[in-house]
Design an enzyme around this catalytic site. Structure first.
Site, short mmCIF file in Angstrom:
data_model
loop_
_atom_site.label_atom_id
_atom_site.label_comp_id
_atom_site.label_asym_id
_atom_site.label_seq_id
_atom_site.Cartn_x
_atom_site.Cartn_y
_atom_site.Cartn_z
N ARG A 44 -30.79 22.74 -19.33
CA ARG A 44 -31.79 22.11 -20.22
C ARG A 44 -33.16 22.76 -20.04
O ARG A 44 -33.90 22.96 -21.00
CB ARG A 44 -31.86 20.60 -19.94
CG ARG A 44 -30.66 19.85 -20.51
CD ARG A 44 -30.54 18.46 -19.92
NE ARG A 44 -31.70 17.64 -20.13
CZ ARG A 44 -32.02 16.59 -19.37
NH1 ARG A 44 -31.25 16.24 -18.37
NH2 ARG A 44 -33.09 15.88 -19.63
N LYS A 75 -42.22 12.57 -20.83
CA LYS A 75 -42.46 12.29 -22.25
C LYS A 75 -42.04 10.87 -22.62
O LYS A 75 -42.77 10.14 -23.27
CB LYS A 75 -41.70 13.29 -23.15
CG LYS A 75 -42.04 14.75 -22.90
CD LYS A 75 -41.27 15.68 -23.80
CE LYS A 75 -39.77 15.65 -23.60
NZ LYS A 75 -39.30 16.12 -22.29
N ARG A 86 -28.02 9.28 -16.34
CA ARG A 86 -27.59 10.01 -17.54
C ARG A 86 -26.65 11.16 -17.18
O ARG A 86 -26.86 11.85 -16.19
CB ARG A 86 -28.82 10.57 -18.29
CG ARG A 86 -29.39 9.60 -19.28
CD ARG A 86 -30.71 10.01 -19.87
NE ARG A 86 -30.81 11.41 -20.31
CZ ARG A 86 -31.91 11.93 -20.86
NH1 ARG A 86 -32.97 11.17 -21.04
NH2 ARG A 86 -31.94 13.18 -21.23
N ARG A 90 -38.26 20.44 -31.35
CA ARG A 90 -37.84 21.25 -30.20
C ARG A 90 -37.55 22.69 -30.58
O ARG A 90 -37.20 23.49 -29.71
CB ARG A 90 -36.55 20.66 -29.65
CG ARG A 90 -36.70 19.85 -28.40
CD ARG A 90 -35.32 19.32 -28.11
NE ARG A 90 -35.07 19.05 -26.75
CZ ARG A 90 -35.24 17.86 -26.20
NH1 ARG A 90 -35.73 16.86 -26.88
NH2 ARG A 90 -34.93 17.68 -24.96
N ARG A 109 -33.81 9.69 -11.69
CA ARG A 109 -34.04 8.82 -12.87
C ARG A 109 -32.88 7.84 -13.05
O ARG A 109 -31.72 8.19 -12.88
CB ARG A 109 -34.16 9.68 -14.13
CG ARG A 109 -34.21 8.79 -15.38
CD ARG A 109 -34.67 9.50 -16.58
NE ARG A 109 -33.88 10.68 -16.92
CZ ARG A 109 -34.26 11.55 -17.85
NH1 ARG A 109 -35.37 11.39 -18.51
NH2 ARG A 109 -33.50 12.60 -18.11
P1 AP5 Z 1 -39.00 10.77 -18.34
O1 AP5 Z 1 -40.17 10.03 -18.90
O2 AP5 Z 1 -37.64 10.20 -18.57
O3 AP5 Z 1 -39.08 12.33 -18.77
P2 AP5 Z 1 -38.80 13.02 -20.16
O4 AP5 Z 1 -39.82 14.11 -20.30
O5 AP5 Z 1 -38.69 12.03 -21.26
O6 AP5 Z 1 -37.41 13.67 -19.81
P3 AP5 Z 1 -36.05 13.75 -20.65
O7 AP5 Z 1 -35.04 14.30 -19.67
O8 AP5 Z 1 -35.72 12.46 -21.31
O9 AP5 Z 1 -36.44 14.83 -21.66
P4 AP5 Z 1 -35.47 15.66 -22.46
O10 AP5 Z 1 -36.41 16.25 -23.41
O11 AP5 Z 1 -34.66 16.64 -21.70
O12 AP5 Z 1 -34.37 14.62 -22.96
P5 AP5 Z 1 -34.08 13.98 -24.37
O13 AP5 Z 1 -33.55 12.64 -24.17
O14 AP5 Z 1 -35.23 14.20 -25.28
O15 AP5 Z 1 -39.25 10.93 -16.77
C1 AP5 Z 1 -38.28 11.54 -15.94
C2 AP5 Z 1 -38.22 10.78 -14.58
O16 AP5 Z 1 -39.45 11.00 -13.90
C3 AP5 Z 1 -38.07 9.25 -14.72
O17 AP5 Z 1 -37.25 8.79 -13.70
C4 AP5 Z 1 -39.51 8.72 -14.57
O18 AP5 Z 1 -39.50 7.41 -14.00
C5 AP5 Z 1 -40.11 9.76 -13.63
N1 AP5 Z 1 -41.54 10.00 -13.91
C6 AP5 Z 1 -42.14 10.12 -15.13
N2 AP5 Z 1 -43.45 10.37 -14.98
C7 AP5 Z 1 -43.68 10.42 -13.63
C8 AP5 Z 1 -44.85 10.63 -12.84
N3 AP5 Z 1 -46.05 10.87 -13.42
N4 AP5 Z 1 -44.72 10.61 -11.50
C9 AP5 Z 1 -43.51 10.39 -10.91
N5 AP5 Z 1 -42.35 10.17 -11.61
C10 AP5 Z 1 -42.45 10.19 -12.94
O19 AP5 Z 1 -32.92 14.96 -24.90
C11 AP5 Z 1 -31.63 14.93 -24.33
C12 AP5 Z 1 -30.71 15.86 -25.13
O20 AP5 Z 1 -30.62 15.39 -26.50
C13 AP5 Z 1 -31.18 17.31 -25.28
O21 AP5 Z 1 -30.77 18.10 -24.15
C14 AP5 Z 1 -30.45 17.73 -26.57
O22 AP5 Z 1 -29.09 17.98 -26.35
C15 AP5 Z 1 -30.56 16.47 -27.42
N6 AP5 Z 1 -31.79 16.45 -28.24
C16 AP5 Z 1 -32.82 15.57 -28.14
N7 AP5 Z 1 -33.78 15.87 -29.04
C17 AP5 Z 1 -33.36 16.96 -29.72
C18 AP5 Z 1 -33.92 17.76 -30.75
N8 AP5 Z 1 -35.14 17.48 -31.26
N9 AP5 Z 1 -33.21 18.80 -31.22
C19 AP5 Z 1 -31.98 19.09 -30.73
N10 AP5 Z 1 -31.39 18.39 -29.73
C20 AP5 Z 1 -32.08 17.34 -29.23
#
Ligand code: AP5
Length: 224
Positions: free
Chosen positions: A175, A17, A164, A92, A131
Protein backbone atom coordinates in the site's frame (compact mmCIF):
# COMPACT_ATOMS: atom_id res chain seq x y z
CA UNK A 1 -25.80 30.58 1.91
CA UNK A 2 -21.99 30.39 2.06
CA UNK A 3 -20.31 28.38 -0.70
CA UNK A 4 -19.77 24.70 0.11
CA UNK A 5 -16.26 23.86 1.27
CA UNK A 6 -14.49 20.90 -0.34
CA UNK A 7 -11.32 19.72 1.38
CA UNK A 8 -9.09 16.84 0.24
CA UNK A 9 -6.95 15.04 2.84
CA UNK A 10 -3.86 13.40 1.35
CA UNK A 11 -1.22 11.26 2.97
CA UNK A 12 0.17 7.74 3.02
CA UNK A 13 -1.66 4.82 4.65
CA UNK A 14 -1.61 5.38 8.42
CA UNK A 15 -0.94 9.14 8.20
CA UNK A 16 -4.13 9.78 10.20
CA UNK A 17 -6.51 10.83 7.41
CA UNK A 18 -9.46 8.86 8.78
CA UNK A 19 -8.84 9.96 12.38
CA UNK A 20 -8.58 13.62 11.43
CA UNK A 21 -11.37 13.57 8.81
CA UNK A 22 -13.84 12.40 11.47
CA UNK A 23 -12.76 15.18 13.84
CA UNK A 24 -12.84 17.90 11.15
CA UNK A 25 -16.21 16.72 9.90
CA UNK A 26 -17.67 17.14 13.41
CA UNK A 27 -15.97 20.47 14.07
CA UNK A 28 -16.76 22.01 10.68
CA UNK A 29 -20.17 20.41 10.03
CA UNK A 30 -19.00 18.92 6.73
CA UNK A 31 -19.73 15.43 5.38
CA UNK A 32 -16.92 12.86 5.67
CA UNK A 33 -16.49 10.88 2.46
CA UNK A 34 -13.96 8.05 2.80
CA UNK A 35 -13.74 5.76 -0.21
CA UNK A 36 -12.07 3.08 1.95
CA UNK A 37 -15.01 3.21 4.41
CA UNK A 38 -17.51 3.09 1.53
CA UNK A 39 -15.81 -0.01 0.07
CA UNK A 40 -15.76 -1.67 3.52
CA UNK A 41 -19.47 -0.91 3.93
CA UNK A 42 -20.18 -2.60 0.60
CA UNK A 43 -18.08 -5.52 1.75
CA UNK A 44 -20.06 -5.88 5.01
CA UNK A 45 -23.28 -5.79 3.00
CA UNK A 46 -21.86 -8.36 0.57
CA UNK A 47 -22.70 -6.31 -2.52
CA UNK A 48 -21.05 -7.06 -5.89
CA UNK A 49 -19.10 -3.82 -5.58
CA UNK A 50 -17.87 -4.93 -2.15
CA UNK A 51 -16.69 -8.27 -3.51
CA UNK A 52 -14.93 -6.59 -6.42
CA UNK A 53 -13.25 -4.03 -4.13
CA UNK A 54 -12.10 -6.72 -1.70
CA UNK A 55 -10.04 -8.46 -4.36
CA UNK A 56 -8.00 -5.28 -4.83
CA UNK A 57 -7.92 -4.12 -1.20
CA UNK A 58 -6.58 -7.41 0.15
CA UNK A 59 -3.60 -7.10 -2.21
CA UNK A 60 -3.01 -3.44 -1.35
CA UNK A 61 -3.88 -2.38 -4.91
CA UNK A 62 -6.22 0.43 -5.93
CA UNK A 63 -9.79 -0.34 -6.98
CA UNK A 64 -10.26 0.73 -10.66
CA UNK A 65 -10.92 4.44 -11.19
CA UNK A 66 -14.25 4.00 -13.02
CA UNK A 67 -15.75 2.07 -10.10
CA UNK A 68 -14.40 4.46 -7.47
CA UNK A 69 -15.48 7.62 -9.29
CA UNK A 70 -19.02 6.28 -9.86
CA UNK A 71 -19.31 5.50 -6.14
CA UNK A 72 -18.20 9.02 -5.16
CA UNK A 73 -20.55 10.57 -7.71
CA UNK A 74 -23.44 8.71 -6.07
CA UNK A 75 -22.29 9.72 -2.57
CA UNK A 76 -22.26 13.39 -3.60
CA UNK A 77 -25.99 13.20 -4.33
CA UNK A 78 -26.73 12.68 -0.62
CA UNK A 79 -28.13 15.69 1.24
CA UNK A 80 -25.50 15.78 4.01
CA UNK A 81 -22.92 16.93 1.42
CA UNK A 82 -24.55 20.29 0.62
CA UNK A 83 -22.42 22.32 3.07
CA UNK A 84 -19.26 20.65 1.84
CA UNK A 85 -17.15 17.53 2.17
CA UNK A 86 -13.91 16.28 3.68
CA UNK A 87 -12.56 13.74 1.18
CA UNK A 88 -10.47 11.02 2.86
CA UNK A 89 -8.57 8.61 0.58
CA UNK A 90 -9.98 10.17 -2.58
CA UNK A 91 -8.68 11.20 -5.06
CA UNK A 92 -5.81 8.71 -5.23
CA UNK A 93 -4.91 8.97 -8.92
CA UNK A 94 -4.67 11.94 -11.28
CA UNK A 95 -7.67 10.55 -13.21
CA UNK A 96 -9.69 10.64 -9.96
CA UNK A 97 -8.52 14.20 -9.24
CA UNK A 98 -9.67 15.32 -12.69
CA UNK A 99 -12.98 13.51 -12.25
CA UNK A 100 -13.48 15.19 -8.87
CA UNK A 101 -12.94 18.61 -10.47
CA UNK A 102 -15.68 17.76 -13.01
CA UNK A 103 -18.08 16.43 -10.37
CA UNK A 104 -17.67 19.50 -8.17
CA UNK A 105 -17.98 21.86 -11.14
CA UNK A 106 -21.37 20.25 -11.85
CA UNK A 107 -22.33 21.14 -8.26
CA UNK A 108 -21.07 24.70 -8.70
CA UNK A 109 -18.01 24.14 -6.53
CA UNK A 110 -14.33 23.23 -6.62
CA UNK A 111 -11.64 21.81 -4.39
CA UNK A 112 -10.85 24.68 -1.99
CA UNK A 113 -7.94 23.06 -0.17
CA UNK A 114 -5.79 19.92 -0.28
CA UNK A 115 -3.86 19.05 2.88
CA UNK A 116 -0.97 16.61 2.84
CA UNK A 117 -0.51 14.93 6.22
CA UNK A 118 3.21 14.10 6.35
CA UNK A 119 4.44 11.18 8.49
CA UNK A 120 7.78 9.30 8.26
CA UNK A 121 7.49 5.77 6.91
CA UNK A 122 8.70 3.97 10.06
CA UNK A 123 5.88 5.62 12.05
CA UNK A 124 3.27 4.47 9.51
CA UNK A 125 4.03 0.79 9.96
CA UNK A 126 3.76 1.01 13.75
CA UNK A 127 0.49 2.91 13.51
CA UNK A 128 -1.09 0.43 11.11
CA UNK A 129 0.01 -2.66 13.01
CA UNK A 130 -1.59 -1.28 16.21
CA UNK A 131 -4.77 0.04 14.60
CA UNK A 132 -8.10 -1.41 15.65
CA UNK A 133 -11.27 -0.53 13.75
CA UNK A 134 -14.88 -0.67 14.90
CA UNK A 135 -16.94 -3.27 13.09
CA UNK A 136 -20.18 -1.26 13.04
CA UNK A 137 -19.12 2.24 11.97
CA UNK A 138 -15.38 2.28 11.36
CA UNK A 139 -14.36 4.29 14.45
CA UNK A 140 -10.56 4.20 14.69
CA UNK A 141 -8.42 3.24 17.72
CA UNK A 142 -4.81 2.31 18.37
CA UNK A 143 -3.68 -0.16 21.01
CA UNK A 144 -1.01 2.28 22.26
CA UNK A 145 -1.82 5.80 21.00
CA UNK A 146 -5.60 5.79 21.29
CA UNK A 147 -6.73 2.71 23.22
CA UNK A 148 -10.43 2.01 23.76
CA UNK A 149 -11.75 2.23 27.35
CA UNK A 150 -12.65 -1.48 27.28
CA UNK A 151 -10.17 -3.61 25.28
CA UNK A 152 -11.70 -4.94 22.05
CA UNK A 153 -14.87 -2.78 22.29
CA UNK A 154 -15.70 0.49 20.54
CA UNK A 155 -16.14 3.46 22.95
CA UNK A 156 -18.89 4.93 20.75
CA UNK A 157 -21.17 2.01 19.89
CA UNK A 158 -19.82 -1.00 21.86
CA UNK A 159 -19.22 -3.04 18.72
CA UNK A 160 -16.26 -5.38 18.26
CA UNK A 161 -12.88 -3.89 17.30
CA UNK A 162 -11.00 -5.81 14.61
CA UNK A 163 -7.71 -5.64 12.75
CA UNK A 164 -8.13 -4.76 9.08
CA UNK A 165 -7.14 -7.51 6.66
CA UNK A 166 -4.97 -5.04 4.71
CA UNK A 167 -3.01 -4.03 7.83
CA UNK A 168 -0.83 -7.16 7.59
CA UNK A 169 2.85 -6.13 7.17
CA UNK A 170 3.25 -7.40 3.57
CA UNK A 171 0.04 -5.66 2.41
CA UNK A 172 1.03 -2.47 4.26
CA UNK A 173 4.34 -2.42 2.36
CA UNK A 174 2.51 -2.74 -0.97
CA UNK A 175 0.00 0.00 0.00
CA UNK A 176 2.82 2.40 0.82
CA UNK A 177 4.50 1.61 -2.54
CA UNK A 178 1.20 2.15 -4.40
CA UNK A 179 0.78 5.44 -2.56
CA UNK A 180 4.13 6.78 -3.84
CA UNK A 181 3.56 5.52 -7.37
CA UNK A 182 -0.05 6.50 -7.93
CA UNK A 183 -0.96 9.11 -5.32
CA UNK A 184 2.35 11.01 -5.37
CA UNK A 185 1.31 12.65 -8.68
CA UNK A 186 -1.98 13.77 -7.06
CA UNK A 187 0.05 15.75 -4.50
CA UNK A 188 1.82 17.46 -7.43
CA UNK A 189 -1.54 18.04 -9.13
CA UNK A 190 -2.80 20.13 -6.20
CA UNK A 191 0.58 21.78 -5.60
CA UNK A 192 0.64 23.01 -9.21
CA UNK A 193 -2.81 24.57 -8.67
CA UNK A 194 -1.74 26.39 -5.50
CA UNK A 195 -4.13 24.36 -3.36
CA UNK A 196 -1.67 22.25 -1.36
CA UNK A 197 -0.73 22.82 2.27
CA UNK A 198 1.43 20.40 4.29
CA UNK A 199 0.84 19.53 7.94
CA UNK A 200 3.18 17.55 10.23
CA UNK A 201 1.18 14.41 11.05
CA UNK A 202 3.82 12.96 13.39
CA UNK A 203 2.59 15.14 16.28
CA UNK A 204 -0.05 13.97 18.75
CA UNK A 205 -3.61 13.73 17.44
CA UNK A 206 -4.95 16.91 19.09
CA UNK A 207 -2.03 18.99 17.81
CA UNK A 208 -2.60 17.69 14.27
CA UNK A 209 -6.33 18.51 14.52
CA UNK A 210 -5.54 22.07 15.62
CA UNK A 211 -3.01 22.49 12.79
CA UNK A 212 -5.63 21.33 10.28
CA UNK A 213 -8.29 23.67 11.70
CA UNK A 214 -5.80 26.56 11.47
CA UNK A 215 -5.08 25.74 7.83
CA UNK A 216 -8.80 25.60 6.98
CA UNK A 217 -9.47 28.91 8.75
CA UNK A 218 -6.58 30.57 6.92
CA UNK A 219 -7.93 29.33 3.57
CA UNK A 220 -11.46 30.53 4.38
CA UNK A 221 -10.05 33.96 5.26
CA UNK A 222 -8.12 34.05 1.95
CA UNK A 223 -11.26 33.26 0.00
CA UNK A 224 -13.52 35.89 1.61
P1 AP5 B 1 -5.83 6.38 10.47
O1 AP5 B 1 -6.51 7.66 10.82
O2 AP5 B 1 -6.67 5.14 10.39
O3 AP5 B 1 -4.93 6.58 9.14
P2 AP5 B 1 -5.35 6.71 7.63
O4 AP5 B 1 -4.43 7.72 7.02
O5 AP5 B 1 -6.81 6.94 7.47
O6 AP5 B 1 -4.92 5.28 7.14
P3 AP5 B 1 -5.66 4.23 6.19
O7 AP5 B 1 -4.83 2.97 6.31
O8 AP5 B 1 -7.11 4.10 6.51
O9 AP5 B 1 -5.43 4.89 4.84
P4 AP5 B 1 -5.51 4.20 3.51
O10 AP5 B 1 -5.49 5.37 2.63
O11 AP5 B 1 -4.45 3.19 3.22
O12 AP5 B 1 -6.82 3.29 3.60
P5 AP5 B 1 -8.25 3.42 2.97
O13 AP5 B 1 -9.23 2.87 3.89
O14 AP5 B 1 -8.44 4.79 2.42
O15 AP5 B 1 -4.65 6.16 11.53
C1 AP5 B 1 -3.87 4.99 11.51
C2 AP5 B 1 -3.57 4.53 12.97
O16 AP5 B 1 -2.73 5.51 13.58
C3 AP5 B 1 -4.83 4.43 13.86
O17 AP5 B 1 -4.69 3.36 14.72
C4 AP5 B 1 -4.85 5.77 14.63
O18 AP5 B 1 -5.46 5.60 15.91
C5 AP5 B 1 -3.36 6.06 14.73
N1 AP5 B 1 -3.08 7.52 14.69
C6 AP5 B 1 -3.65 8.45 13.87
N2 AP5 B 1 -3.11 9.66 14.09
C7 AP5 B 1 -2.17 9.48 15.07
C8 AP5 B 1 -1.27 10.37 15.74
N3 AP5 B 1 -1.23 11.69 15.43
N4 AP5 B 1 -0.46 9.85 16.69
C9 AP5 B 1 -0.48 8.52 16.99
N5 AP5 B 1 -1.33 7.62 16.39
C10 AP5 B 1 -2.14 8.10 15.45
O19 AP5 B 1 -8.09 2.48 1.68
C11 AP5 B 1 -8.00 1.06 1.83
C12 AP5 B 1 -8.00 0.42 0.44
O20 AP5 B 1 -9.24 0.74 -0.24
C13 AP5 B 1 -6.92 0.90 -0.53
O21 AP5 B 1 -5.69 0.19 -0.34
C14 AP5 B 1 -7.58 0.59 -1.89
O22 AP5 B 1 -7.52 -0.78 -2.19
C15 AP5 B 1 -9.04 0.95 -1.63
N6 AP5 B 1 -9.33 2.36 -1.94
C16 AP5 B 1 -9.72 3.33 -1.06
N7 AP5 B 1 -9.88 4.50 -1.69
C17 AP5 B 1 -9.58 4.29 -2.99
C18 AP5 B 1 -9.54 5.13 -4.14
N8 AP5 B 1 -9.82 6.45 -4.05
N9 AP5 B 1 -9.20 4.58 -5.32
C19 AP5 B 1 -8.91 3.26 -5.43
N10 AP5 B 1 -8.91 2.41 -4.38
C20 AP5 B 1 -9.24 2.92 -3.17
Amino acid sequence: MAHPLYIVLLGPPGAGKGTQARRLSERLGLAHVSTGDLFRKHLREQTRLGQLAQSYMNKGELVPDSVTIAMVQERLQEPDTVKGVIFDGFPRTVAQAEALDDLLAQLGGRVNLAVLIQVPEEVLVERLSGRRTCRAQGHIFHVKYNPPKVPGKCDFDGSELYQREDDKPETVRRRIQVYWEQTGPVVDYYRARGLLVEVDGAQDMDTVTQALLDVVTAREDDEV
